[in-house]
Design an enzyme around this catalytic site. Structure first.
Site, short mmCIF file in Angstrom:
data_model
loop_
_atom_site.label_atom_id
_atom_site.label_comp_id
_atom_site.label_asym_id
_atom_site.label_seq_id
_atom_site.Cartn_x
_atom_site.Cartn_y
_atom_site.Cartn_z
N ASP A 112 0.88 -1.17 0.00
CA ASP A 112 0.00 0.00 0.00
C ASP A 112 0.91 1.22 0.00
OD1 ASP A 112 -2.05 1.80 0.19
OD2 ASP A 112 -2.49 1.42 2.31
N ARG A 175 10.75 -5.71 -9.16
CA ARG A 175 9.47 -5.89 -8.48
C ARG A 175 8.36 -5.89 -9.53
NH1 ARG A 175 12.48 -7.21 -5.21
NH2 ARG A 175 12.70 -6.54 -3.03
N GLU A 237 20.54 -20.02 -2.05
CA GLU A 237 21.28 -20.90 -1.15
C GLU A 237 22.52 -21.51 -1.81
OE1 GLU A 237 18.94 -23.76 0.98
OE2 GLU A 237 17.21 -22.44 1.05
N GLY A 265 18.40 -10.33 0.28
CA GLY A 265 19.19 -9.81 -0.83
C GLY A 265 19.89 -8.51 -0.47
N ASP A 266 19.22 -7.68 0.33
CA ASP A 266 19.83 -6.43 0.78
C ASP A 266 20.98 -6.71 1.74
OD1 ASP A 266 17.65 -5.28 -0.61
OD2 ASP A 266 16.41 -5.42 1.19
N ASP A 301 13.11 -6.75 8.39
CA ASP A 301 13.92 -6.48 7.21
C ASP A 301 15.38 -6.23 7.53
OD1 ASP A 301 11.27 -6.26 6.18
OD2 ASP A 301 11.97 -4.92 4.60
#
Length: 323
Positions: A112, A175, A237, A265-266, A301
């Site tokens: 959102d 994304r 992995e 990933g970050d 995160d």
């Protein structure tokens, strides 16, 4: 006369959202309470680097309200410089909801974020002198996907960094809920030409660049096409490979027990840049792989780690129990 020393390591620009998640096993439509976290790709990298002892900064535009202040407090508490965040009165904070799955039910993410404060960030609102004082600028493909003004921000940031001799790191971070693979390719393919570090997942290599094949083939083709100093292909992995100046580097993955994969990933990017800043791509791959694996084991995160912990895991010196 010696050139002035860079005052910090990595600066990032991008959106952070408030993350709301019910307890694992609870469906969103049945939720009675939510765990509140914050996160966003570029900021996650800045947090990971700060945890490893690097001086990092994050720039964005936040709603001038309680949710915006919630985001700022969480990021600042992690040791990240937030002094150049832009405030916007009457704006809204982007949010996202996570429903954690278990096989065969996948984890579900609902965004959102339309018309969020960060999506309104414009180039003229950024302190570019501050940005060009860093050793590396890190961006992802999420920022230009948010809005036309954010596309301009990414383009201006790369141009100014290049002119100032600042290294440029870019994670494609595709994304599909923000744009199509075709649109992403048209934009990203231009932004990443000749940058210093390009990071792509195997999935994004296919979705955005249309590349399939062995990791060595894919990373080689990307490297030739984009002309980046170091091209990194992450393999989940199975680890990662990188190609730089004709040398192919490899790092194995780690066995994991997943708690929360969001931000892994970050975390890889943070670990890789930590080694890259030391001039060691092999070390970067190994630390990135370790950081990503550790991030899977914790909620939220942000990677809550120490450099020593990551070095031990990268060296496979850890044990199942520490006494």
């Amino acid at each position: 006369m010696m050139a002035p020393a860079k005052k910090a390591d990595v600066v990032t620009i991008g959106e952070v959202m408030v993350r709301l998640a019910p307890d694992p096993g609870v469906r969103l439509e049945e939720a009675r309470s939510f765990n509140v976290q914050v996160g966003g790709a570029e900021c996650n990298v800045a947090v990971g680097l700060a945890a490893l002892g690097r001086k990092s900064a994050w720039i964005s535009k936040l709603a001038d309200n309680e949710l915006g202040r919630l985001v700022l407090r969480r990021v600042r508490a992690c040791g990240v410089d937030v002094s150049r965040v832009v405030w916007s009165k009457g704006a809204r904070a982007g949010t996202y909801f996570v429903e954690f799955g278990r096989k065969p039910r996948p984890t579900k993410v609902i965004y959102d974020r339309l018309n969020s404060a960060a999506s309104k960030l414009a180039p003229e609102e950024i302190d570019w002198e501050f940005v060009t004082g860093f050793r590396i600028l890190h961006l992802t493909g999420i920022t230009p996907a948010l809005s036309p003004s954010c596309t301009r921000v990414a383009s201006e940031a790369i141009s100014r960094a290049r002119d100032a001799g600042v290294g440029i790191s870019f994670d494609v971070n595709y994304r599909s809920k923000l744009w199509t693979g075709e649109r992403a390719f048209r934009c990203v393919n231009q932004l990443v030409k000749g940058i210093d570090v390009l990071t792509v997942t195997q999935g994004d290599a296919w979705s955005v660049f249309g590349l399939k094949g062995s990791p060595d083939e894919v990373v080689g083709t990307l490297h030739d096409r984009c002309g980046s100093g170091a091209t990194v292909l992450t393999l989940g992995e199975k680890g990662a490979v990188a190609l730089s100046e004709g040398t192919l580097y490899r790092a194995k993955g780690h066995e994991i027990e997943e708690v929360d994969r969001i931000g892994a990933g970050d975390a890889f990017d943070a670990g890789f840049l930590h080694g890259y800043l030391d001039g060691d791509i092999q070390k970067g791959l190994e630390l990135g792989s370790a950081m990503a694996a550790v991030k899977h084991t914790m909620e939220g995160d942000f990677p809550v780690v120490s450099e020593q912990e990551i070095l031990e895991i990268a060296g496979r010196r850890q044990t199942s129990i520490r006494r």
